[in-house]
Design a protein around this motif. Structure first.
Motif, PDB file in Angstrom:
ATOM      1  N   VAL A   1       0.817  -1.211   0.000  1.00 48.47           N
ATOM      2  CA  VAL A   1       0.000   0.000   0.000  1.00 48.47           C
ATOM      3  C   VAL A   1       0.856   1.269   0.000  1.00 48.47           C
ATOM      4  O   VAL A   1       0.664   2.149  -0.847  1.00 48.47           O
ATOM      5  CB  VAL A   1      -0.978   0.005   1.193  1.00 48.47           C
ATOM      6  CG1 VAL A   1      -1.754   1.306   1.263  1.00 48.47           C
ATOM      7  CG2 VAL A   1      -1.929  -1.180   1.092  1.00 48.47           C
ATOM      8  N   LEU A   2       1.777   1.390   0.936  1.00 49.55           N
ATOM      9  CA  LEU A   2       2.535   2.628   1.044  1.00 49.55           C
ATOM     10  C   LEU A   2       3.631   2.727  -0.015  1.00 49.55           C
ATOM     11  O   LEU A   2       3.681   3.693  -0.772  1.00 49.55           O
ATOM     12  CB  LEU A   2       3.130   2.781   2.444  1.00 49.55           C
ATOM     13  CG  LEU A   2       2.128   2.877   3.594  1.00 49.55           C
ATOM     14  CD1 LEU A   2       2.851   3.107   4.909  1.00 49.55           C
ATOM     15  CD2 LEU A   2       1.100   3.953   3.364  1.00 49.55           C
ATOM     16  N   THR A   3       4.501   1.747  -0.067  1.00 50.67           N
ATOM     17  CA  THR A   3       5.610   1.808  -1.023  1.00 50.67           C
ATOM     18  C   THR A   3       5.122   1.605  -2.449  1.00 50.67           C
ATOM     19  O   THR A   3       5.402   2.417  -3.331  1.00 50.67           O
ATOM     20  CB  THR A   3       6.679   0.752  -0.677  1.00 50.67           C
ATOM     21  OG1 THR A   3       7.110   0.948   0.671  1.00 50.67           O
ATOM     22  CG2 THR A   3       7.867   0.860  -1.609  1.00 50.67           C
ATOM     23  N   GLY A   4       4.374   0.553  -2.685  1.00 54.10           N
ATOM     24  CA  GLY A   4       3.910   0.255  -4.037  1.00 54.10           C
ATOM     25  C   GLY A   4       2.758   1.124  -4.480  1.00 54.10           C
ATOM     26  O   GLY A   4       2.870   1.886  -5.445  1.00 54.10           O
ATOM     27  N   GLY A   5       1.639   1.032  -3.774  1.00 58.83           N
ATOM     28  CA  GLY A   5       0.422   1.725  -4.192  1.00 58.83           C
ATOM     29  C   GLY A   5       0.560   3.237  -4.237  1.00 58.83           C
ATOM     30  O   GLY A   5       0.295   3.862  -5.258  1.00 58.83           O
ATOM     31  N   LEU A   6       0.985   3.825  -3.128  1.00 62.19           N
ATOM     32  CA  LEU A   6       1.109   5.282  -3.102  1.00 62.19           C
ATOM     33  C   LEU A   6       2.344   5.762  -3.848  1.00 62.19           C
ATOM     34  O   LEU A   6       2.347   6.869  -4.380  1.00 62.19           O
ATOM     35  CB  LEU A   6       1.074   5.795  -1.665  1.00 62.19           C
ATOM     36  CG  LEU A   6      -0.321   5.667  -1.052  1.00 62.19           C
ATOM     37  CD1 LEU A   6      -0.278   5.868   0.448  1.00 62.19           C
ATOM     38  CD2 LEU A   6      -1.298   6.614  -1.701  1.00 62.19           C
ATOM     39  N   GLY A   7       3.368   4.924  -3.912  1.00 62.31           N
ATOM     40  CA  GLY A   7       4.527   5.263  -4.735  1.00 62.31           C
ATOM     41  C   GLY A   7       4.174   5.278  -6.211  1.00 62.31           C
ATOM     42  O   GLY A   7       4.637   6.121  -6.975  1.00 62.31           O
ATOM     43  N   GLY A   8       3.300   4.357  -6.628  1.00 65.49           N
ATOM     44  CA  GLY A   8       2.840   4.341  -8.010  1.00 65.49           C
ATOM     45  C   GLY A   8       1.816   5.427  -8.296  1.00 65.49           C
ATOM     46  O   GLY A   8       1.717   5.923  -9.410  1.00 65.49           O
ATOM     47  N   TYR A   9       1.056   5.788  -7.285  1.00 65.82           N
ATOM     48  CA  TYR A   9      -0.002   6.794  -7.452  1.00 65.82           C
ATOM     49  C   TYR A   9       0.576   8.203  -7.552  1.00 65.82           C
ATOM     50  O   TYR A   9       0.205   8.960  -8.442  1.00 65.82           O
ATOM     51  CB  TYR A   9      -0.981   6.689  -6.274  1.00 65.82           C
ATOM     52  CG  TYR A   9      -2.056   7.747  -6.270  1.00 65.82           C
ATOM     53  CD1 TYR A   9      -3.043   7.754  -7.243  1.00 65.82           C
ATOM     54  CD2 TYR A   9      -2.090   8.722  -5.290  1.00 65.82           C
ATOM     55  CE1 TYR A   9      -4.042   8.724  -7.250  1.00 65.82           C
ATOM     56  CE2 TYR A   9      -3.085   9.693  -5.277  1.00 65.82           C
ATOM     57  CZ  TYR A   9      -4.053   9.691  -6.257  1.00 65.82           C
ATOM     58  OH  TYR A   9      -5.028  10.655  -6.257  1.00 65.82           O
ATOM     59  N   THR A  10       1.461   8.556  -6.654  1.00 60.97           N
ATOM     60  CA  THR A  10       2.030   9.904  -6.680  1.00 60.97           C
ATOM     61  C   THR A  10       3.157   9.977  -7.695  1.00 60.97           C
ATOM     62  O   THR A  10       3.715   8.963  -8.096  1.00 60.97           O
ATOM     63  CB  THR A  10       2.544  10.317  -5.287  1.00 60.97           C
ATOM     64  OG1 THR A  10       3.518   9.369  -4.859  1.00 60.97           O
ATOM     65  CG2 THR A  10       1.415  10.395  -4.289  1.00 60.97           C
ATOM     66  N   THR A  11       3.522  11.198  -8.086  1.00 62.93           N
ATOM     67  CA  THR A  11       4.488  11.317  -9.163  1.00 62.93           C
ATOM     68  C   THR A  11       5.335  12.577  -9.057  1.00 62.93           C
ATOM     69  O   THR A  11       4.937  13.648  -9.508  1.00 62.93           O
ATOM     70  CB  THR A  11       3.786  11.228 -10.533  1.00 62.93           C
ATOM     71  OG1 THR A  11       4.739  11.497 -11.546  1.00 62.93           O
ATOM     72  CG2 THR A  11       2.610  12.159 -10.651  1.00 62.93           C
TER      73      THR A  11
END
Length: 128
Positions: free
Chosen positions: A73-83
């Motif tokens: 969630v934090l590393t993958g999901g939000l890392g992929g979501y934010t830019t």
């Protein structure tokens, strides 16, 4: 690290990236102004969510890669979501024609991103 750790980060990153693309596309279809609104909204909302979830989950920033939920969630999901990189590219493009708007965009993105992360963390703290 185990193969499953990579899978969680990859799965979360893929889902976060698809969500970023979908939101960016929806905003882009409706907004055609001279401000990179989609990237701005995505980054500020992502900062809020990571601030909120990091407190809710109890993430220790010295060891923030330790569990599957954090990886996904934090590393993958939000890392992929934010830019961060798109924000920088938007600023470079804006600077070519509107340098003050580019500076405003960067300052607003960072300032509101920090405020959103703090607000998310505070909200999670209040909720216990």
């Amino acid at each position: 690290m185990m193969a499953l750790d990579f899978a969680w980060v990859g799965l979360g990153g893929g889902l976060g990236s698809v969500l970023r693309w979908a939101i960016g596309r929806m905003v882009g279809e409706r907004y055609h102004g001279g401000f990179p609104l989609a990237t701005f909204l995505i980054n500020v909302s992502g900062a809020f969510v990571i601030g909120y979830l990091s407190v809710l989950i109890g993430v220790d920033w010295r060891d923030r890669y330790s569990t599957a939920i954090i990886a996904a969630v934090l590393t993958g999901g939000l890392g992929g979501y934010t830019t961060f990189s798109s924000m920088q590219l938007d600023a470079v493009k804006l600077a070519a024609t509107a340098p003050r708007r580019a500076l405003f965009y960067l300052l607003l993105s960072v300032g509101l991103g920090l405020a959103a992360a703090a607000l998310g963390a505070e909200l999670a703290s209040w909720q216990g």
